[in-house]
Design a protein around this motif. Sequence first.
Motif, PDB file in Angstrom:
ATOM      1  N   TRP A  76       0.888  -1.162   0.000  1.00 37.09           N
ATOM      2  CA  TRP A  76       0.000   0.000   0.000  1.00 37.09           C
ATOM      3  C   TRP A  76       0.922   1.207   0.000  1.00 37.09           C
ATOM      4  O   TRP A  76       1.367   1.663   1.035  1.00 37.09           O
ATOM      5  CB  TRP A  76      -0.893  -0.030   1.220  1.00 37.09           C
ATOM      6  N   GLY A  77       1.263   1.644  -1.178  1.00 36.88           N
ATOM      7  CA  GLY A  77       2.243   2.719  -1.299  1.00 36.88           C
ATOM      8  C   GLY A  77       3.579   2.241  -0.777  1.00 36.88           C
ATOM      9  O   GLY A  77       4.123   1.250  -1.259  1.00 36.88           O
ATOM     10  N   GLU A  78       4.088   2.906   0.232  1.00 37.71           N
ATOM     11  CA  GLU A  78       5.407   2.590   0.792  1.00 37.71           C
ATOM     12  C   GLU A  78       5.367   1.561   1.916  1.00 37.71           C
ATOM     13  O   GLU A  78       6.406   1.262   2.497  1.00 37.71           O
ATOM     14  CB  GLU A  78       6.064   3.883   1.320  1.00 37.71           C
ATOM     15  N   VAL A  79       4.190   1.057   2.247  1.00 34.11           N
ATOM     16  CA  VAL A  79       4.096   0.135   3.377  1.00 34.11           C
ATOM     17  C   VAL A  79       3.681  -1.258   2.910  1.00 34.11           C
ATOM     18  O   VAL A  79       3.078  -1.421   1.850  1.00 34.11           O
ATOM     19  CB  VAL A  79       3.116   0.647   4.467  1.00 34.11           C
ATOM     20  N   SER A  80       4.020  -2.244   3.732  1.00 39.87           N
ATOM     21  CA  SER A  80       3.600  -3.629   3.502  1.00 39.87           C
ATOM     22  C   SER A  80       2.354  -3.892   4.328  1.00 39.87           C
ATOM     23  O   SER A  80       2.194  -3.351   5.423  1.00 39.87           O
ATOM     24  CB  SER A  80       4.686  -4.604   3.947  1.00 39.87           C
ATOM     25  N   LEU A  81       1.504  -4.746   3.798  1.00 40.01           N
ATOM     26  CA  LEU A  81       0.268  -5.076   4.484  1.00 40.01           C
ATOM     27  C   LEU A  81       0.123  -6.589   4.516  1.00 40.01           C
ATOM     28  O   LEU A  81       0.407  -7.261   3.523  1.00 40.01           O
ATOM     29  CB  LEU A  81      -0.903  -4.443   3.736  1.00 40.01           C
ATOM     30  N   CYS A  82      -0.296  -7.129   5.658  1.00 41.72           N
ATOM     31  CA  CYS A  82      -0.547  -8.565   5.814  1.00 41.72           C
ATOM     32  C   CYS A  82      -1.945  -8.748   6.365  1.00 41.72           C
ATOM     33  O   CYS A  82      -2.329  -8.082   7.333  1.00 41.72           O
ATOM     34  CB  CYS A  82       0.438  -9.196   6.793  1.00 41.72           C
ATOM     35  N   LEU A  83      -2.695  -9.638   5.745  1.00 40.82           N
ATOM     36  CA  LEU A  83      -4.002 -10.038   6.258  1.00 40.82           C
ATOM     37  C   LEU A  83      -3.834 -11.473   6.746  1.00 40.82           C
ATOM     38  O   LEU A  83      -3.549 -12.373   5.950  1.00 40.82           O
ATOM     39  CB  LEU A  83      -5.078  -9.947   5.177  1.00 40.82           C
ATOM     40  N   ASP A  84      -3.967 -11.677   8.064  1.00 41.45           N
ATOM     41  CA  ASP A  84      -3.677 -12.957   8.693  1.00 41.45           C
ATOM     42  C   ASP A  84      -4.925 -13.575   9.302  1.00 41.45           C
ATOM     43  O   ASP A  84      -5.647 -12.909  10.052  1.00 41.45           O
ATOM     44  CB  ASP A  84      -2.648 -12.785   9.817  1.00 41.45           C
ATOM     45  N   ALA A  85      -5.136 -14.853   9.022  1.00 41.09           N
ATOM     46  CA  ALA A  85      -6.138 -15.659   9.717  1.00 41.09           C
ATOM     47  C   ALA A  85      -5.346 -16.582  10.635  1.00 41.09           C
ATOM     48  O   ALA A  85      -4.743 -17.555  10.178  1.00 41.09           O
ATOM     49  CB  ALA A  85      -6.980 -16.440   8.720  1.00 41.09           C
ATOM     50  N   VAL A  86      -5.299 -16.244  11.916  1.00 44.41           N
ATOM     51  CA  VAL A  86      -4.456 -16.933  12.889  1.00 44.41           C
ATOM     52  C   VAL A  86      -5.287 -17.991  13.627  1.00 44.41           C
ATOM     53  O   VAL A  86      -6.321 -17.657  14.227  1.00 44.41           O
ATOM     54  CB  VAL A  86      -3.841 -15.937  13.902  1.00 44.41           C
TER      55      VAL A  86
END
Length: 180
Positions: free
Chosen positions: A115-125
């Motif tokens: 997302w632009g300059e950042v990393s994004l993680c969507l986690d199902a833990v």
Amino acid sequence: MHEVEVKYRVSDETALLAALTAHGVVLSDAVRQDDQAYAPSAWRYGMSKIGVPFARLRTQDGRHLFTVKRPVDNEMACLEHETVVADREQMHGALVTMGFTPTVQIVKRRRTGRWGEVSLCLDAVEGLGTFVEVEALIGTEESGRAAQERLDGLVRSLGVTVTRITDTYDSLLRSTAAAG
């Protein structure tokens, strides 16, 4: 450089995915990550994590990653070093020999994106639910807390209901196990 992240419990994954798509975020297919967390033998849950090195062995798609994180400003602002290892069991033995103790196992399905300059993680833990993490790398001269506030504003700009979490997955799992 160190890694700074903010983490949120997600109550409506569909709304979050729609908001991310509207902001141009494309997520990868989900991958399974099997993480074993380690702490120094003298450290116990409830003690401060600031300045203490923690290790992780992760297996994803048959590949093993060894990571050491040392929290600087808080649990989500860490100096981090990571490398691929050939043999997870041998690395486990080396960690135990160096004075680390296995704490909790974290198994999750992770989707990633930029997302632009950042990393994004969507986690199902497993055992915890769904979370979204937003991470940035910052220089050592920048405040981790200031970077986290910037990242928090970014997540809040999505307009979806999320609950900010300041604990790491290992601490959350440990708390869940202790309460159950």
